[in-house]
Every structure is written in C-alpha cells, then in structure tokens.
Design a protein around this motif. Sequence first.
Motif, PDB file in Angstrom:
ATOM      1  N   GLU A  63       0.840  -1.201   0.000  1.00 51.99           N
ATOM      2  CA  GLU A  63       0.000   0.000   0.000  1.00 51.99           C
ATOM      3  C   GLU A  63       0.875   1.251   0.000  1.00 51.99           C
ATOM      4  OE1 GLU A  63      -3.072   2.573  -0.212  1.00 51.99           O
ATOM      5  OE2 GLU A  63      -3.171   0.404  -0.494  1.00 51.99           O
ATOM      6  N   SER A  89      -3.247   2.591  -3.293  1.00 52.15           N
ATOM      7  CA  SER A  89      -4.395   2.103  -4.052  1.00 52.15           C
ATOM      8  C   SER A  89      -5.248   3.229  -4.611  1.00 52.15           C
ATOM      9  CB  SER A  89      -5.249   1.187  -3.166  1.00 52.15           C
ATOM     10  OG  SER A  89      -5.640   1.862  -1.984  1.00 52.15           O
ATOM     11  N   SER A  90      -5.144   4.419  -4.036  1.00 55.33           N
ATOM     12  CA  SER A  90      -5.907   5.550  -4.559  1.00 55.33           C
ATOM     13  C   SER A  90      -5.262   6.844  -4.093  1.00 55.33           C
ATOM     14  CB  SER A  90      -7.364   5.481  -4.086  1.00 55.33           C
ATOM     15  OG  SER A  90      -7.431   5.507  -2.669  1.00 55.33           O
ATOM     16  N   HIS A 116      -9.940  -5.350 -11.311  1.00 56.21           N
ATOM     17  CA  HIS A 116      -8.570  -4.864 -11.100  1.00 56.21           C
ATOM     18  C   HIS A 116      -8.019  -4.278 -12.395  1.00 56.21           C
ATOM     19  CE1 HIS A 116      -4.505  -4.522  -9.596  1.00 56.21           C
ATOM     20  NE2 HIS A 116      -4.896  -4.968  -8.421  1.00 56.21           N
ATOM     21  N   THR A 169      -8.563   2.166 -12.247  1.00 56.11           N
ATOM     22  CA  THR A 169      -7.659   2.531 -11.160  1.00 56.11           C
ATOM     23  C   THR A 169      -8.130   3.798 -10.462  1.00 56.11           C
ATOM     24  OG1 THR A 169      -5.358   2.972 -10.540  1.00 56.11           O
ATOM     25  CG2 THR A 169      -6.115   3.888 -12.634  1.00 56.11           C
ATOM     26  N   SER A 212      -5.792   5.348  -8.495  1.00 60.77           N
ATOM     27  CA  SER A 212      -4.518   6.031  -8.265  1.00 60.77           C
ATOM     28  C   SER A 212      -4.312   7.061  -9.370  1.00 60.77           C
ATOM     29  CB  SER A 212      -3.363   5.014  -8.277  1.00 60.77           C
ATOM     30  OG  SER A 212      -2.115   5.671  -8.371  1.00 60.77           O
TER      31      SER A 212
END
Length: 408
Positions: free
Chosen positions: A192, A197-198, A360, A391, A393
Amino acid sequence: MTLDRSTEDLLRQLTPQVLGALTRRYGHFDLCEDAVQEALLAAATQWPSSGRPDSPRGWLITVASRRLVDDLRADSARARREANVAAQADVVAAPADAERIADSDDTLTLLFLCCHPSLSGPSQLALTLRAVGGLTTLEIARAFFVPESTMAQRISRAKQRLRDASFAPPPPSDYAARLRVVLHVLYLIFNEGYTTSSGPSLQRSDLTGEAIRLTRDVHRALPDDGEVIGLLALMLLTDSRRATRTAPDGALVPLADQDRSQWDRASIDEGVALVSGALERAPLGPYQLQAAVAALHASAPSSDETDWRQIVALYDVLGRLAPNPMVTLNRAVAVAMVDGPAAGLDVLAQLDGDERLAEHHRLDAVRGHLLELAGSHAAARRSYLAAARRTTSFPEQRYLQDRAAALS
C-alpha cells in the motif's frame, strides 16, 4: 512545539515495546493501548521543552502504567482486580523497574495479537499500524483514504475483540499459520505504501518504512526463518527503486525507463545477500522466490539485459508453490520478454474470466502493454483506457491515459 525527526522515530520504535510490556504484565490490551497512546501524547508535549529523559522507554512505561492503574481503578467492572493492580502501582512508577519489565522484546507477540484470526483483514492492517507501527489514527485514515472517524471505529472494534485475548505466542499447532498472517499483513502494508491504491501520490514512504522496520523486528526475533528473510529482502530490493519511480511532476516512471544509477545500492546489496543466504539454507517459500525475482531486476544494468529467462523459471516455481493471479500476470510479462508479446498474451488469456481480477486495473494495463509491443495499437489503446477507468490512483491513471493518447 513539534518533535524532531529522531525523537519521532524513537517513539515509533518504542511503541510496541511499551505496549507489549504492559499487556504482558496486566492484560487488557484495549486499555493498555489507550494508556500507551496517552503516554506518547505526553512525551510529544513535554519532551520538546523538558528534554528527552535518560530512559525514554522507562519513562513511557511509567506514564502509561500510571494511566492504566487509574483506568482500572475507575472501572467498577474490574473492581476485583483493583487491589492487585494498585499494590503494584508504586513498583511500576520507578523508571528502573519500568525498564526492567520491557527487557524482553514483545514485538513479535504483539504482531501475533494484532493479526489475530478473529479480526478482519482491514482491522489487522489498521491495528498493526496503530499498536505496533505507532501511527496515529489520522495517519492511518489518510493512508487508506477513509475518514478519521471511520478508522477510529475500526480500530476501536478491533481492540474490543481482543479485550480478553491472551498476550502470548500462539500454540505450536497454530504458530506457522499465524506467522504467515503476520508476514502477509506486513506485505500488504508495504504494498500500500509502495503503490497507493488511490489518491494523488504514487507511493507513501512512511508506510513502506514502517513495513520494513517491523519486518526487521520479526527478523531479529526469527533470524533463521527463510520466509521472514525473504520478505525483508523483497521489501529492501523493491524499495531501492523508490526515488526513481516518479518524475519531478509526480508522473509514474515505468521500470524500463528508470535511472538505475539512482537506485539505492546499500538496500540492493543487503537484499541480495539476505535472499542468497536464505535460498542456500532455508526451505523454499513464496517470499524468497519473489525476492529472487527482485534481485535479478536490481542486478541488471537495463531492462534489455535482465535475465528474463531466469525470471520466467522463478515464476514457474512460484506458480506451482503459491498459485495466484498476480503471479500469472507477472509471468506473462516475463514470457513476453523471452518469447515475444504473442506468447505473453497467451499466458494472460489464462486470467480471462478470473473473478479475482474482474475489477482490477492491472489485467487491462498489462494486456495494453503487450498489445502495444505486438503492434496492435488500437486494441492496446482500448485496454489502456479500460485500465485507466478502473484505477483510483491518479499517477497510474495519468500514465495509462498518456499511453493511450500516444497510440491515437
């Protein structure tokens, strides 16, 4: 007043020792954790003006113990324990004795407790970062992009579940399985931090740093465990690339384009030495194999000069030992580098319909990359855009959109 970096690092290192010492002696993990947080707050408030005490660990144990005694005295539900705890209050107030009760390293036992099977995965992560990593609730909430109140509730529920849990290593019959959970939680924390993840940043060095520090603690407690060694080596080798993974404007820089002269050579040397020793003397495990792949990347002068054939062989073994869609995904890239993009796409096709990757972005991202290598630019563009939509991110999203735009 604010703490200097060395004092802040010291408090994080001492957090699991102090919490472990109190929990081992008194039980009541939830109350002990609250008391330690109060002691840390007192240190952050008082030390900048009064100076760091001669025995920081003893000081923290003394302050936390006094808070714990007060809490237990005030709790009528624990009245039967009050006399026993009160009788020890004068003992724990002495820094010399406080130092003595923390002589044994309880970090591993504390990690086992925070990764208790009664807790959900997200709760294990949060509680480990709070109780063992020393991060505040706000810091953990920011790391996982949830409101502070949500994270506070998650941590509170986890502590309540562990109220009556024994502070002791798991029984021999459960030890290996529980250790795997501990290592998995540390691996997730590192991942992480390495690729968030974002959010707006690609990576969080505070999380990767905590994961490495805690894994070092486990390694000190279990110096001959091959998978502990493998995980530490994997983290060091992967983290060695951190400074080159983003451009000055925060944009993602793929592995093939990174300036390898700027990789952290000390971390690479340590990681290679660790995994080489583990492979020679310990039973083979998934973390060792992943570390061996990372070592091949770290030792290669360039992407083209990487021993991709050996990487394919390692992924073949890893796929048999610990089958996982991410292993197949990474193997597809390595196969493409050895046998061409069409061969890599054939491997990737094995994941079509795999529900574990249904939402994903990486499956579409890798497919786009291999299609681009194969010259199928229109299809590659569609895959890149599909990955960008999935995504959360921002740097990854920007990179994927740029790749798609370049193929227009």
